[in-house]
Design a protein around this motif. Structure first.
Motif, PDB file in Angstrom:
ATOM      1  N   ALA A 109     -15.303  21.424  -5.455  1.00 29.81           N
ATOM      2  CA  ALA A 109     -16.506  21.946  -4.581  1.00 29.81           C
ATOM      3  C   ALA A 109     -17.719  21.394  -5.033  1.00 29.81           C
ATOM      4  CB  ALA A 109     -16.245  23.524  -4.561  1.00 29.81           C
ATOM      5  N   ASP A 110     -17.734  21.248  -6.215  1.00 30.35           N
ATOM      6  CA  ASP A 110     -19.019  20.469  -6.819  1.00 30.35           C
ATOM      7  C   ASP A 110     -19.074  19.123  -6.510  1.00 30.35           C
ATOM      8  OD1 ASP A 110     -20.753  21.982  -8.282  1.00 30.35           O
ATOM      9  OD2 ASP A 110     -20.105  21.432 -10.350  1.00 30.35           O
ATOM     10  N   GLY A 111     -18.111  18.295  -6.060  1.00 31.13           N
ATOM     11  CA  GLY A 111     -18.106  17.161  -5.732  1.00 31.13           C
ATOM     12  C   GLY A 111     -17.448  16.242  -6.656  1.00 31.13           C
ATOM     13  N   VAL A 112     -16.695  16.654  -7.815  1.00 35.22           N
ATOM     14  CA  VAL A 112     -15.962  16.002  -8.635  1.00 35.22           C
ATOM     15  C   VAL A 112     -14.674  15.679  -8.161  1.00 35.22           C
ATOM     16  CG1 VAL A 112     -15.173  16.104 -11.029  1.00 35.22           C
ATOM     17  CG2 VAL A 112     -17.310  17.143 -10.665  1.00 35.22           C
ATOM     18  N   VAL A 113     -14.359  14.425  -8.501  1.00 40.20           N
ATOM     19  CA  VAL A 113     -13.072  13.926  -7.676  1.00 40.20           C
ATOM     20  C   VAL A 113     -12.061  13.646  -8.747  1.00 40.20           C
ATOM     21  CG1 VAL A 113     -12.022  11.908  -6.526  1.00 40.20           C
ATOM     22  CG2 VAL A 113     -14.565  12.653  -5.797  1.00 40.20           C
ATOM     23  N   PHE A 114     -10.879  14.079  -8.577  1.00 40.79           N
ATOM     24  CA  PHE A 114      -9.846  13.864  -9.556  1.00 40.79           C
ATOM     25  C   PHE A 114      -8.859  12.678  -9.032  1.00 40.79           C
ATOM     26  CE2 PHE A 114     -11.276  18.072 -10.286  1.00 40.79           C
ATOM     27  CZ  PHE A 114     -10.873  18.434 -11.723  1.00 40.79           C
ATOM     28  N   ILE A 115      -8.557  11.864  -9.991  1.00 44.08           N
ATOM     29  CA  ILE A 115      -7.475  10.709  -9.591  1.00 44.08           C
ATOM     30  C   ILE A 115      -6.347  10.821 -10.649  1.00 44.08           C
ATOM     31  CG2 ILE A 115      -7.244   8.221  -9.605  1.00 44.08           C
ATOM     32  CD1 ILE A 115     -10.069   7.915  -8.950  1.00 44.08           C
ATOM     33  N   ARG A 116      -5.130  11.420 -10.018  1.00 44.24           N
ATOM     34  CA  ARG A 116      -4.043  11.542 -10.896  1.00 44.24           C
ATOM     35  C   ARG A 116      -4.174  12.511 -11.889  1.00 44.24           C
ATOM     36  NH1 ARG A 116      -3.758   6.166  -9.789  1.00 44.24           N
ATOM     37  NH2 ARG A 116      -4.575   5.359 -11.857  1.00 44.24           N
ATOM     38  N   GLY A 117      -4.868  13.634 -11.551  1.00 45.88           N
ATOM     39  CA  GLY A 117      -5.144  14.678 -12.251  1.00 45.88           C
ATOM     40  C   GLY A 117      -6.332  14.629 -13.426  1.00 45.88           C
ATOM     41  N   LYS A 118      -7.049  13.284 -13.516  1.00 48.92           N
ATOM     42  CA  LYS A 118      -8.242  13.251 -14.202  1.00 48.92           C
ATOM     43  C   LYS A 118      -9.483  12.949 -13.574  1.00 48.92           C
ATOM     44  CE  LYS A 118      -5.742  11.262 -18.171  1.00 48.92           C
ATOM     45  NZ  LYS A 118      -5.804  10.301 -19.085  1.00 48.92           N
ATOM     46  N   VAL A 119     -10.480  13.193 -14.379  1.00 43.81           N
ATOM     47  CA  VAL A 119     -11.986  12.954 -13.953  1.00 43.81           C
ATOM     48  C   VAL A 119     -12.175  11.743 -14.368  1.00 43.81           C
ATOM     49  CG1 VAL A 119     -14.209  13.881 -14.008  1.00 43.81           C
ATOM     50  CG2 VAL A 119     -12.375  15.568 -13.571  1.00 43.81           C
ATOM     51  N   SER A 120     -13.183  10.985 -13.957  1.00 41.26           N
ATOM     52  CA  SER A 120     -13.587   9.867 -14.682  1.00 41.26           C
ATOM     53  C   SER A 120     -14.858  10.093 -15.298  1.00 41.26           C
ATOM     54  CB  SER A 120     -13.795   8.611 -13.494  1.00 41.26           C
ATOM     55  OG  SER A 120     -14.763   7.668 -14.177  1.00 41.26           O
ATOM     56  N   LEU A 121     -14.572  10.170 -16.675  1.00 40.06           N
ATOM     57  CA  LEU A 121     -15.693  10.453 -17.524  1.00 40.06           C
ATOM     58  C   LEU A 121     -17.021   9.329 -17.418  1.00 40.06           C
ATOM     59  CD1 LEU A 121     -14.043  11.896 -20.686  1.00 40.06           C
ATOM     60  CD2 LEU A 121     -15.126  13.391 -18.989  1.00 40.06           C
ATOM     61  N   ARG A 122     -16.436   8.185 -17.187  1.00 44.33           N
ATOM     62  CA  ARG A 122     -17.496   7.118 -16.780  1.00 44.33           C
ATOM     63  C   ARG A 122     -18.492   7.565 -15.804  1.00 44.33           C
ATOM     64  NH1 ARG A 122     -14.787   1.861 -16.698  1.00 44.33           N
ATOM     65  NH2 ARG A 122     -14.592   2.209 -18.902  1.00 44.33           N
ATOM     66  N   GLN A 123     -17.742   8.251 -14.585  1.00 43.92           N
ATOM     67  CA  GLN A 123     -18.598   8.292 -13.504  1.00 43.92           C
ATOM     68  C   GLN A 123     -19.111   9.908 -13.572  1.00 43.92           C
ATOM     69  OE1 GLN A 123     -16.346   7.704 -10.102  1.00 43.92           O
ATOM     70  NE2 GLN A 123     -17.761   8.499  -8.734  1.00 43.92           N
ATOM     71  N   TYR A 124     -18.575  10.746 -14.035  1.00 42.38           N
ATOM     72  CA  TYR A 124     -18.927  12.192 -13.921  1.00 42.38           C
ATOM     73  C   TYR A 124     -19.578  12.797 -15.261  1.00 42.38           C
ATOM     74  CZ  TYR A 124     -16.958  12.108  -9.291  1.00 42.38           C
ATOM     75  OH  TYR A 124     -16.406  11.617  -8.100  1.00 42.38           O
ATOM     76  N   LYS A 125     -19.322  12.229 -16.408  1.00 47.65           N
ATOM     77  CA  LYS A 125     -19.722  12.889 -17.847  1.00 47.65           C
ATOM     78  C   LYS A 125     -21.319  12.979 -17.673  1.00 47.65           C
ATOM     79  CE  LYS A 125     -19.360  12.533 -22.738  1.00 47.65           C
ATOM     80  NZ  LYS A 125     -18.855  11.629 -23.873  1.00 47.65           N
ATOM     81  N   TRP A 126     -21.690  14.086 -18.109  1.00 51.87           N
ATOM     82  CA  TRP A 126     -23.175  14.497 -18.033  1.00 51.87           C
ATOM     83  C   TRP A 126     -23.858  13.656 -19.093  1.00 51.87           C
ATOM     84  CZ3 TRP A 126     -25.484  19.023 -21.086  1.00 51.87           C
ATOM     85  CH2 TRP A 126     -26.463  19.458 -20.702  1.00 51.87           C
ATOM     86  N   GLN A 127     -25.041  13.034 -18.796  1.00 47.28           N
ATOM     87  CA  GLN A 127     -25.873  12.156 -19.634  1.00 47.28           C
ATOM     88  C   GLN A 127     -27.364  12.863 -19.742  1.00 47.28           C
ATOM     89  OE1 GLN A 127     -24.214   9.782 -21.124  1.00 47.28           O
ATOM     90  NE2 GLN A 127     -22.575   9.689 -20.150  1.00 47.28           N
TER      91      GLN A 127
END
Length: 103
Positions: free
Chosen positions: A84-102
């Motif tokens: 609901a926050d807009g985070v996408v899962f691919i095969r049960g995982k979140v791409s930390l490269r894409q979604y990790k807070w900086q």
């Protein structure tokens, strides 16, 4: 003035994680100035009241996965809050490269 507890430090960091981003347990511990306390972040989150306003669901493990057992109700709840926050899962995982807070 009293130094905030480690739990308060974790809550302060977690409250800053923006919508659409995630942080790892270790990242929260590090940002709180307690780099060796990643497990304590998980313990602290497990003790939050059910109606907390803290975005606890934005904290995931270092593999980019939700730490609850797959298909458990808490797993499903965290995953749907993240989606609901807009985070996408691919095969049960979140791409930390894409979604990790900086911060």
């Amino acid at each position: 003035m009293n130094e905030p507890s480690y739990q308060e430090k974790f809550w302060q960091i977690i409250s800053l994680i923006p919508s659409g981003s995630v942080a790892t347990y270790g990242q929260v511990a590090e940002l709180a100035g307690l780099p060796s306390m990643a497990r304590a972040v998980g313990r602290t989150l497990s003790q939050l009241p059910k109606d907390t306003q803290l975005p606890w669901f934005r904290v995931i493990n270092a593999k980019g996965e939700i730490s609850f057992p797959k298909d458990s109700p808490p797993y499903q709840r965290q995953r749907s809050l993240l989606e609901a926050d807009g985070v996408v899962f691919i095969r049960g995982k979140v791409s930390l490269r894409q979604y990790k807070w900086q911060p």
